[in-house]
Design an enzyme around this catalytic site. Structure first.
Site, mmCIF file in Angstrom:
data_model
loop_
_atom_site.group_PDB
_atom_site.id
_atom_site.type_symbol
_atom_site.label_atom_id
_atom_site.label_comp_id
_atom_site.label_asym_id
_atom_site.label_seq_id
_atom_site.Cartn_x
_atom_site.Cartn_y
_atom_site.Cartn_z
ATOM 1 N N ASP A 275 36.960 54.333 75.947
ATOM 2 C CA ASP A 275 35.616 53.929 76.432
ATOM 3 C C ASP A 275 34.384 53.660 76.708
ATOM 4 O O ASP A 275 34.101 53.134 75.457
ATOM 5 C CB ASP A 275 35.395 55.286 78.074
ATOM 6 C CG ASP A 275 34.841 55.937 77.386
ATOM 7 O OD1 ASP A 275 33.972 56.276 76.099
ATOM 8 O OD2 ASP A 275 34.700 57.411 77.804
ATOM 9 N N SER A 276 33.618 53.280 78.022
ATOM 10 C CA SER A 276 32.280 52.217 77.360
ATOM 11 C C SER A 276 31.426 53.587 76.608
ATOM 12 O O SER A 276 30.312 53.130 75.946
ATOM 13 C CB SER A 276 31.912 52.209 79.388
ATOM 14 O OG SER A 276 31.329 53.288 79.547
#
Length: 194
Positions: free
Chosen positions: A66-67
């Site tokens: 994810d980010s």
């Protein structure tokens, strides 16, 4: 992104990281170092194909993160699913053949998962499968995702064997229930699973 959650799992089962046993999970690297040929072979291994904890290696790709740079929480479910599929395959049960020849598939009916630590891009993980409880039409599997000796995820997955046409619960094929029963701590024979 939270890595701690409440879990319904309890007890001191080794698959939940509460201790070590002779079936303790070995990392893919240590399995490869100890292979018969001494090569760095990352093929899935288990100490005994009939008994013990099945181990499937997974490499974390960029698409899995994810980010924040950690594995996105839902992707751990994909890793667990792949390991369950490979556990069946390693024991001679292809899911397509089970559907075609026996008219059955397995569906997840309950899942309890605890995220303990994040995995990161390029980590080499080991995903385990260990039957915990077997019934006539259901099986409970304990699964872990580890990086080396560090447990990242612990899960308990309840599966039901259902008819492909009606999706109603049906008995597991005898050969599969016998195998799962031999591996599960409740150790019941197929005749007892009625």
């Amino acid at each position: 992104m939270a890595f701690r959650s409440r879990s319904k799992m309890s007890g001191g089962h080794p698959a939940q990281g509460q201790g070590k046993s002779e079936n303790a999970v070995r990392s893919p690297e240590s399995q490869a170092r100890n292979s018969e040929h001494g090569t760095r072979n990352l093929e899935p291994r288990t100490r005994n194909p009939e008994l013990g904890t099945f181990v499937w290696p997974v490499r974390v790709y960029y698409e899995d993160t994810d980010s924040g740079g950690g594995v996105y929480y839902a992707n751990y479910l994909r890793f667990l699913e792949r390991a369950r599929t490979e556990w069946l395959r390693a024991r001679g049960f292809e899911q397509t053949a089970l559907a075609r020849e026996h008219g059955v598939v397995f569906v997840v009916t309950a899942l309890s998962i605890e995220y303990r630590r994040p995995a990161r891009f390029d980590d080499l993980l080991a995903v385990t499968v260990e039957p915990a409880e077997v019934g006539a039409s259901r099986v409970v599997l304990l699964q872990r995702i580890v990086r080396g000796d560090e447990e990242l995820v612990a899960a308990s997955v309840r599966l039901a064997c259902v008819n492909t046409a009606t999706f109603k619960p049906v008995r597991m094929p005898r050969s599969l229930s016998a195998l799962a029963a031999r591996q599960a701590p409740n150790g019941r024979s197929p005749e007892d699973l009625g």
